[in-house]
Write a protein that holds these residues in place. Structure first.
Motif, PDB file in Angstrom:
ATOM      1  N   ASP A 167       0.799  -1.219   0.000  1.00 35.34           N
ATOM      2  CA  ASP A 167       0.000   0.000   0.000  1.00 35.34           C
ATOM      3  C   ASP A 167       0.838   1.278   0.000  1.00 35.34           C
ATOM      4  N   SER A 168       2.141   1.156  -0.147  1.00 31.76           N
ATOM      5  CA  SER A 168       3.003   2.340  -0.128  1.00 31.76           C
ATOM      6  C   SER A 168       2.799   3.191  -1.377  1.00 31.76           C
ATOM      7  N   GLN A 169       3.154   4.455  -1.246  1.00 34.38           N
ATOM      8  CA  GLN A 169       3.072   5.393  -2.361  1.00 34.38           C
ATOM      9  C   GLN A 169       4.464   5.950  -2.662  1.00 34.38           C
ATOM     10  N   GLU A 170       4.662   6.310  -3.938  1.00 33.54           N
ATOM     11  CA  GLU A 170       5.944   6.879  -4.353  1.00 33.54           C
ATOM     12  C   GLU A 170       5.725   8.162  -5.136  1.00 33.54           C
ATOM     13  N   LEU A 171       6.530   9.170  -4.800  1.00 33.67           N
ATOM     14  CA  LEU A 171       6.537  10.429  -5.537  1.00 33.67           C
ATOM     15  C   LEU A 171       7.980  10.764  -5.893  1.00 33.67           C
ATOM     16  N   ILE A 172       8.238  10.977  -7.167  1.00 36.04           N
ATOM     17  CA  ILE A 172       9.570  11.363  -7.630  1.00 36.04           C
ATOM     18  C   ILE A 172       9.443  12.717  -8.312  1.00 36.04           C
ATOM     19  N   VAL A 173      10.186  13.695  -7.806  1.00 37.50           N
ATOM     20  CA  VAL A 173      10.107  15.058  -8.331  1.00 37.50           C
ATOM     21  C   VAL A 173      11.521  15.576  -8.545  1.00 37.50           C
ATOM     22  N   PHE A 174      11.880  15.854  -9.782  1.00 32.55           N
ATOM     23  CA  PHE A 174      13.153  16.529 -10.014  1.00 32.55           C
ATOM     24  C   PHE A 174      13.277  17.015 -11.450  1.00 32.55           C
ATOM     25  N   THR A 175      14.271  17.861 -11.661  1.00 37.24           N
ATOM     26  CA  THR A 175      14.594  18.302 -13.011  1.00 37.24           C
ATOM     27  C   THR A 175      15.456  17.228 -13.652  1.00 37.24           C
ATOM     28  N   ARG A 176      15.258  17.015 -14.940  1.00 33.45           N
ATOM     29  CA  ARG A 176      15.993  15.958 -15.646  1.00 33.45           C
ATOM     30  C   ARG A 176      17.403  16.423 -15.997  1.00 33.45           C
ATOM     31  N   TRP A 177      18.342  15.464 -15.924  1.00 26.08           N
ATOM     32  CA  TRP A 177      19.718  15.752 -16.311  1.00 26.08           C
ATOM     33  C   TRP A 177      20.183  14.868 -17.459  1.00 26.08           C
ATOM     34  N   HIS A 178      19.626  13.678 -17.552  1.00 29.29           N
ATOM     35  CA  HIS A 178      20.170  12.687 -18.479  1.00 29.29           C
ATOM     36  C   HIS A 178      19.082  11.660 -18.745  1.00 29.29           C
ATOM     37  N   ASP A 179      19.090  11.052 -19.941  1.00 23.07           N
ATOM     38  CA  ASP A 179      18.045  10.074 -20.232  1.00 23.07           C
ATOM     39  C   ASP A 179      18.280   8.737 -19.541  1.00 23.07           C
ATOM     40  N   ASP A 180      19.428   8.608 -18.840  1.00 29.24           N
ATOM     41  CA  ASP A 180      19.697   7.405 -18.057  1.00 29.24           C
ATOM     42  C   ASP A 180      19.627   7.712 -16.564  1.00 29.24           C
ATOM     43  N   ASP A 181      18.954   8.817 -16.194  1.00 31.00           N
ATOM     44  CA  ASP A 181      18.800   9.125 -14.785  1.00 31.00           C
ATOM     45  C   ASP A 181      17.740   8.199 -14.177  1.00 31.00           C
ATOM     46  N   LEU A 182      17.352   8.482 -12.946  1.00 29.91           N
ATOM     47  CA  LEU A 182      16.428   7.592 -12.243  1.00 29.91           C
ATOM     48  C   LEU A 182      15.119   7.407 -13.007  1.00 29.91           C
ATOM     49  N   ILE A 183      14.565   8.501 -13.518  1.00 33.21           N
ATOM     50  CA  ILE A 183      13.321   8.408 -14.282  1.00 33.21           C
ATOM     51  C   ILE A 183      13.554   7.630 -15.574  1.00 33.21           C
ATOM     52  N   GLY A 184      14.672   7.912 -16.242  1.00 29.38           N
ATOM     53  CA  GLY A 184      14.982   7.195 -17.472  1.00 29.38           C
ATOM     54  C   GLY A 184      15.121   5.707 -17.255  1.00 29.38           C
ATOM     55  N   ARG A 185      15.731   5.320 -16.147  1.00 32.17           N
ATOM     56  CA  ARG A 185      15.905   3.886 -15.869  1.00 32.17           C
ATOM     57  C   ARG A 185      14.581   3.215 -15.515  1.00 32.17           C
ATOM     58  N   ILE A 186      13.696   3.960 -14.861  1.00 27.71           N
ATOM     59  CA  ILE A 186      12.362   3.407 -14.605  1.00 27.71           C
ATOM     60  C   ILE A 186      11.650   3.164 -15.928  1.00 27.71           C
ATOM     61  N   GLU A 187      11.792   4.115 -16.872  1.00 24.72           N
ATOM     62  CA  GLU A 187      11.211   3.944 -18.208  1.00 24.72           C
ATOM     63  C   GLU A 187      11.737   2.678 -18.865  1.00 24.72           C
ATOM     64  N   LYS A 188      13.052   2.490 -18.823  1.00 23.19           N
ATOM     65  CA  LYS A 188      13.678   1.359 -19.506  1.00 23.19           C
ATOM     66  C   LYS A 188      13.426   0.034 -18.798  1.00 23.19           C
ATOM     67  N   SER A 189      13.043   0.101 -17.512  1.00 26.73           N
ATOM     68  CA  SER A 189      12.810  -1.133 -16.757  1.00 26.73           C
ATOM     69  C   SER A 189      11.541  -1.847 -17.182  1.00 26.73           C
ATOM     70  N   GLY A 190      10.693  -1.162 -17.939  1.00 28.87           N
ATOM     71  CA  GLY A 190       9.452  -1.778 -18.398  1.00 28.87           C
ATOM     72  C   GLY A 190       8.238  -1.411 -17.577  1.00 28.87           C
ATOM     73  N   GLU A 191       8.417  -0.645 -16.498  1.00 27.56           N
ATOM     74  CA  GLU A 191       7.256  -0.216 -15.710  1.00 27.56           C
ATOM     75  C   GLU A 191       6.405   0.748 -16.539  1.00 27.56           C
ATOM     76  N   THR A 192       5.109   0.660 -16.371  1.00 31.37           N
ATOM     77  CA  THR A 192       4.180   1.495 -17.135  1.00 31.37           C
ATOM     78  C   THR A 192       4.220   2.935 -16.632  1.00 31.37           C
TER      79      THR A 192
END
Length: 517
Positions: A211-236
Motif C-alpha cells: 500500500d506504499s506510495q511513491e513520488l519522484i520530483v526533479f529536473t531531468r539531467w540525463h536520459d539514463d537518470d532515475l526516471i529514465g531507468r524506470i522507463e527502460k525497466s518496463g514499468e508502465t
C-alpha cells in the motif's frame, strides 16, 4: 461524510464562521497551502501541480513522477507542504524524503517542523504535533531531530535521508524523492547514476509495502537518470495530458506530468498554454529562458524542458537503412569487426558488413581529388556482456553465416587471445591489430562520416534493439555515456574499410566461402 458529521460541521461553522475556511484547508492541499501561507502565489500550473499532489495525498494516485524546471516551486509543494498536510490527514503515516544530500533532506525536515509547530496548523490538525511543541506528557518518548520527527501519541513519522543513506528496518508508507542529483556533473556521471539507481532499488524500494506510495520530483539531467531507468525497466508510465487520463490508471503504473519551461506542442487540458509560452512568465520570462537556451541548448532541453533525449545532445543523426544492397552501388568485399570487452563491465561488440562502391564521386579534402563513395552495409550485429565461453561460439557462428572474408579484431587487452581462439572457428582471415588512438577523439571526429557511410539493415530498431537504443541515444558529452563499445566498433569499421578509399577486394581469398547477398 455521514449526515451526523455534516450536522456537526454545520453547527461548528455557525458558531465560528472561520471554521468554513479551516474545513476547506483540511480537505484540499491547495487550500491548506493558502491557509498556512496567505501570501502564497499560485500560477495556473501551480494549481495543476497542487491538484495532482492532493490526489496523491488522498491516495487517488499511488505512484507519480513530476518533471519541473528549477526554481518553479516543485520542492515547496512536494517536500514541505505535502508531508505536513499528509501527516495532518493521517498522523500514523510513515513518510520518507530522500534527496541527493542529507543536508538538503534535513532542510525539508526542519521546514516541515516549522509548519507543524505553527498555531495555524494546530487549528487545522490538533491531533498532529511534535515533541516540544506544547507537549506535556511522554515528552522524551518521541524523536525530534534533523533526521526524523515522530508524531506524539501516534505511529507516524517523517524521516529524511541523503542518496546512499540507510533505511534499514524502517517501514515507509510514502516515499518522496526530490532531486536525487546535485547538478549537471552528477547527472552526467555514469558512476553517480549507477549508484543512485542501486540505492533506489536496494534501499528505497525494499522499505515499501503493497500500500506504499511513491513520488519522484526533479529536473531531468540525463536520459539514463532515475526516471529514465524506470522507463527502460518496463514499468508502465502514463503521461498525463487531460484529467480523464487519471481515471483508469492500472495498478502499479506511474502517473507522470512534465511541466515544460517553454511550451511545445498543442494546448492540452493539463497544460493549456499556447506553443512558445513560458511556464511562469512573471518569474522566468520567455526572454530569460531563450537566453538560457542560447547558452547551452543541450542542458536547456534536460533542465527546463524535461527532455534529456533531445536530438540536440546526441552524437549521431538517424542512420540510413538498406533493403536492397544494390541501391548502394557495386559489391566489393565482406568483412567483420570485433571490439572485445576491455574490462569487466564493458560489452563485446561485433558486426558483419558488406562494402559497396557507389557510382557517384565526392571530393576528398585530404587527397584533393575526386574519389568513389564507399558504404559499409551492416548485415549482422551482436552486443553482449556474456563471457568469452559464450561469445567465442556465437560470434564465429555470426561470421560464418554471413560469408565474411576478413575479420578485424582489436587486440588491446584480451583481444589478442580472443583472436587466437576464434581464428580456428571461422572460414575467414583474421587480422588482429592494436588500437592506439584516443577513443573519445576517434569516435567524435569520425561521427559524421560514420553516420553517412555506415548503413543499417531495415528494421534494426527492433532486430538489434539494444544496439539501436545505445547508438541513437549516445550523447556528445562523452563522459556522460556509460559505455561506448558499439560506437567504437562502428568507428573502427569506418576507419578500416571506408576512410582510406580502398575499392579493392581483400588481398586473399576467403577459403572458398560463398558470399550471401
Amino acid at each position: 461524510m455521514s449526515n451526523e458529521e455534516l450536522l456537526k460541521m454545520y453547527e461548528a461553522i455557525k458558531a465560528d464562521p472561520g471554521e468554513l475556511v479551516r474545513a476547506a484547508a483540511r480537505k484540499r492541499l491547495i487550500n491548506f497551502a493558502r491557509y498556512m501561507q496567505p501570501d502564497f502565489v499560485l500560477e495556473p500550473f501551480h494549481v495543476v501541480y497542487y491538484t495532482l499532489l492532493d490526489m496523491f495525498a488522498h491516495g487517488k494516485i499511488r505512484k507519480m513522477i513530476v518533471q519541473q524546471p528549477p526554481q518553479h516551486g516543485k520542492s515547496e509543494g512536494s517536500s514541505r507542504k505535502l508531508p505536513a498536510f499528509m501527516l495532518g490527514l493521517d498522523p500514523d503515516r510513515k513518510i520518507c524524503i530522500g534527496s541527493y544530500a542529507a543536508t538538503i533532506a534535513r532542510d525539508f525536515n526542519r521546514d516541515v517542523q516549522r509548519i507543524i509547530d505553527t498555531p495555524r496548523y494546530r487549528e487545522l490538525f490538533p491531533g498532529t504535533y511534535l515533541n516540544g511543541s506544547n507537549v506535556v506528557t511522554m515528552a522524551n518518548t518521541y524523536l525530534r531531530n534533523s533526521d526524523v520527527i515522530e508524531m506524539v501519541g501516534r505511529k507516524g513519522s517523517l524521516r529524511v535521508v541523503g542518496r546512499g543513506g540507510s533505511l534499514t528496518s524502517k517501514t515507509v508508507d510514502v516515499s518522496i524523492l526530490d532531486d536525487v542529483y546535485k547538478d549537471y556533473a552528477e547527472g552526467n556521471s555514469p558512476i553517480v547514476r549507477a549508484a543512485a539507481w542501486k540505492w533506489y532499488t536496494t534501499v528505497v524500494r525494499t522499505r515499501l509495502h503493497n500500500d506504499s506510495q511513491e513520488l519522484i520530483v526533479f529536473t531531468r539531467w540525463h536520459d539514463d537518470d532515475l526516471i529514465g531507468r524506470i522507463e527502460k525497466s518496463g514499468e508502465t508510465i502514463i503521461d498525463v495530458k487531460c484529467w480523464a487520463d487519471l481515471e483508469n490508471v492500472t495498478p502499479g503504473a506511474w502517473v507522470r506530468i512534465n511541466f515544460e519551461a517553454i511550451k511545445t506542442g498543442e494546448p492540452t487540458e493539463i497544460d493549456p498554454r499556447e506553443p512558445g509560452a513560458a511556464l511562469w512568465e512573471g518569474r522566468h520570462s520567455k526572454l530569460k529562458l531563450e537566453g538560457q537556451k542560447a547558452l547551452d541548448p543541450v542542458q536547456f532541453q534536460c533542465l527546463y524542458q524535461g527532455n534529456p533525449g533531445s536530438a540536440e545532445g546526441r552524437l549521431y543523426q538517424p542512420f540510413k537503412t538498406w533493403v536492397e544492397k544494390s541501391d548502394y552501388g557495386t559489391y566489393i568485399r565482406s568483412g567483420a569487426y570485433i571490439d572485445v570487452a576491455d574490462e569487466g563491465d564493458d560489452l563485446l561488440f561485433a558486426a558483419t558488413y558488406d562494402v559497396y562502391k557507389s557510382p557517384n564521386l565526392f571530393f576528398n579534402e585530404q587527397t584533393k581529388r575526386m574519389e568513389p563513395i564507399l558504404y559499409a552495409l551492416i548485415t549482422d550485429m551482436e552486443m553482449t556482456d556474456e563471457n568469452t565461453d559464450v561469445t567465442t561460439v556465437t560470434v564465429p557462428a555470426m561470421i560464418n553465416r554471413n560469408g565474411t572474408q576478413k575479420v578485424w579484431v582489436e587486440s588491446n587487452n584480451g583481444g589478442a587471445g580472443y583472436e587466437k581462439v576464434i581464428k580456428k572457428k571461422v572460414r575467414a582471415m583474421t587480422d588482429p591489430f592494436y588500437q592506439g588512438g584516443n577513443k573519445e577523439s576517434r569516435i567524435i571526429t569520425a561521427s559524421a562520416m560514420v553516420n553517412q557511410c555506415i548503413i543499417m539493415p531495415f528494421g534494426w530498431e527492433t532486430r538489434y534493439k539494444a544496439v539501436y537504443d545505445h547508438v541513437t541515444g549516445f550523447l556528445r558529452k562523452f563522459d556522460a555515456n556509460t559505455h561506448d563499445d558499439p560506437e567504437d566498433g562502428l568507428t573502427g569499421i569506418y576507419e578500416k574499410e571506408i576512410a582510406d578509399g580502398n575499392i579493392q577486394p581483400y588481398a586473399h581469398a576467403n577459403r572458398g566461402v560463398k558470399r550471401r547477398n
